[in-house]
Design a protein around this motif. Structure first.
Motif, PDB file in Angstrom:
ATOM      1  N   PHE A  35       0.815  -1.211   0.000  1.00  0.00           N
ATOM      2  CA  PHE A  35       0.000   0.000   0.000  1.00  0.00           C
ATOM      3  C   PHE A  35       0.854   1.269   0.000  1.00  0.00           C
ATOM      4  O   PHE A  35       0.404   2.329  -0.392  1.00  0.00           O
ATOM      5  N   ASP A  36       2.099   1.143   0.473  1.00  0.00           N
ATOM      6  CA  ASP A  36       2.915   2.336   0.687  1.00  0.00           C
ATOM      7  C   ASP A  36       3.680   2.790  -0.555  1.00  0.00           C
ATOM      8  O   ASP A  36       4.051   3.953  -0.653  1.00  0.00           O
ATOM      9  N   ASN A  37       3.951   1.881  -1.484  1.00  0.00           N
ATOM     10  CA  ASN A  37       4.712   2.237  -2.683  1.00  0.00           C
ATOM     11  C   ASN A  37       4.132   1.491  -3.885  1.00  0.00           C
ATOM     12  O   ASN A  37       4.219   0.263  -3.936  1.00  0.00           O
ATOM     13  N   PRO A  38       3.570   2.194  -4.861  1.00  0.00           N
ATOM     14  CA  PRO A  38       2.965   1.524  -6.015  1.00  0.00           C
ATOM     15  C   PRO A  38       3.945   0.613  -6.769  1.00  0.00           C
ATOM     16  O   PRO A  38       3.543  -0.416  -7.311  1.00  0.00           O
ATOM     17  N   VAL A  92      10.246  -3.314   1.416  1.00  0.00           N
ATOM     18  CA  VAL A  92      10.390  -2.418   0.262  1.00  0.00           C
ATOM     19  C   VAL A  92      10.037  -3.135  -1.041  1.00  0.00           C
ATOM     20  O   VAL A  92       9.238  -2.652  -1.838  1.00  0.00           O
ATOM     21  N   THR A  93      10.626  -4.313  -1.244  1.00  0.00           N
ATOM     22  CA  THR A  93      10.445  -5.016  -2.526  1.00  0.00           C
ATOM     23  C   THR A  93       9.187  -5.871  -2.576  1.00  0.00           C
ATOM     24  O   THR A  93       8.723  -6.229  -3.659  1.00  0.00           O
ATOM     25  N   ASP A 128      16.439  -7.668  -0.987  1.00  0.00           N
ATOM     26  CA  ASP A 128      16.567  -6.216  -1.076  1.00  0.00           C
ATOM     27  C   ASP A 128      16.641  -5.811  -2.550  1.00  0.00           C
ATOM     28  O   ASP A 128      16.657  -6.662  -3.450  1.00  0.00           O
ATOM     29  N   THR A 129      16.665  -4.505  -2.809  1.00  0.00           N
ATOM     30  CA  THR A 129      16.633  -4.057  -4.209  1.00  0.00           C
ATOM     31  C   THR A 129      17.916  -4.435  -4.947  1.00  0.00           C
ATOM     32  O   THR A 129      17.889  -4.652  -6.157  1.00  0.00           O
ATOM     33  N   SER A 147      12.340   3.231  -7.589  1.00  0.00           N
ATOM     34  CA  SER A 147      11.932   4.194  -6.557  1.00  0.00           C
ATOM     35  C   SER A 147      12.640   3.984  -5.221  1.00  0.00           C
ATOM     36  O   SER A 147      12.481   4.792  -4.311  1.00  0.00           O
ATOM     37  N   ALA A 148      13.400   2.900  -5.085  1.00  0.00           N
ATOM     38  CA  ALA A 148      14.065   2.621  -3.807  1.00  0.00           C
ATOM     39  C   ALA A 148      15.372   1.877  -4.054  1.00  0.00           C
ATOM     40  O   ALA A 148      15.517   1.170  -5.059  1.00  0.00           O
TER      41      ALA A 148
END
Length: 228
Positions: A32-35, A70-71, A77-78, A91-92
């Motif tokens: 919900f926090d990052n499209p 985040v991912t 992780d990214t 975006s991150a």
């Protein structure tokens, strides 16, 4: 009939917690926090889970702010999402030490295609938990506080049922972290989800405290996971 990956994506899109939490804790829902999280998570499961294979379950604790927080992909992780899995997140940019160890295991296992064709990783509480402090938010584990565990336990039980329904082999489950295993064992005694529990040291613990013996722990993981 939905593929394994399509079922995971559908689960993640519906993921929400409506229960109460003890004072001092809050949740982070990456979907919900990052499209873009939804975009890269969907790309990951389409790439590695586009089939109807049954898989073994690897259970973590709950997502961290810098990994799945985040991912949307557990222990990823990214950096490793892009470098190993071939999926860029614009975006991150995150580095998460548990991800470093797990992807060393994945490389030694035969790479992400082989590993993810046999295993599915997630957490009994699949949202990131943040402990509010004067200096800002810190990662918290669902078992860090007795009241926190009691609050989220019903959600955890339903979450485990939902994960199993994706198409998981319940004859043996792999639990990451000894304290995590103690709580999952309590739930398993009540619910009879899994026939056998194999406990492995958590990747974060290995990277932080046992880095000189890292190769030994990678071998331990490979021996446990390669059992036929």
């Amino acid at each position: 009939m939905k593929t394994f990956g399509e079922k995971v994506v559908a689960f993640n899109k519906e993921l929400k917690y409506s229960g109460k939490l003890p004072d001092g804790f809050e949740l982070l829902n990456p979907f919900f926090d990052n499209p873009e999280t939804l975009t890269v998570m969907t790309a990951f499961y389409e790439k590695f889970y586009n089939d109807h294979n049954q898989r073994k379950f690897i259970i973590g604790i709950n997502p961290s702010r810098h990994g799945a927080g985040v991912t949307g992909v557990p222990f990823t992780d990214t950096k490793r999402l892009e470098a190993v899995c071939g999926i860029e997140m614009k975006s991150a940019h995150t580095h998460e030490i548990s991800s470093v160890f797990l992807y060393d295991v994945i490389e030694n296992f035969g790479g992400p295609e082989r590993f993810y064709s046999e295993f599915y990783i997630n957490s009994p509480f699949p949202l990131a938990i943040i402990r509010k402090t004067i200096r800002g938010g810190l990662n918290a584990n669902y078992y860090d506080d007795k009241n926190l565990f009691e609050a989220v336990k019903p959600f955890m039980i339903q979450s485990l049922k939902d994960h199993i329904s994706l198409g998981l082999d319940t004859s043996e489950v792999f639990i990451l972290g000894k304290k995590n295993a103690a709580f999952i064992e309590k739930i398993n005694r009540e619910e009879k989800f899994f026939d056998k529990m194999t406990v492995l040291e958590h990747p974060r613990y290995i990277q932080q405290y046992k880095s000189k013996e890292k190769e030994l722990y990678i071998d331990k993981y490979l021996i446990a996971l390669n059992k036929k």
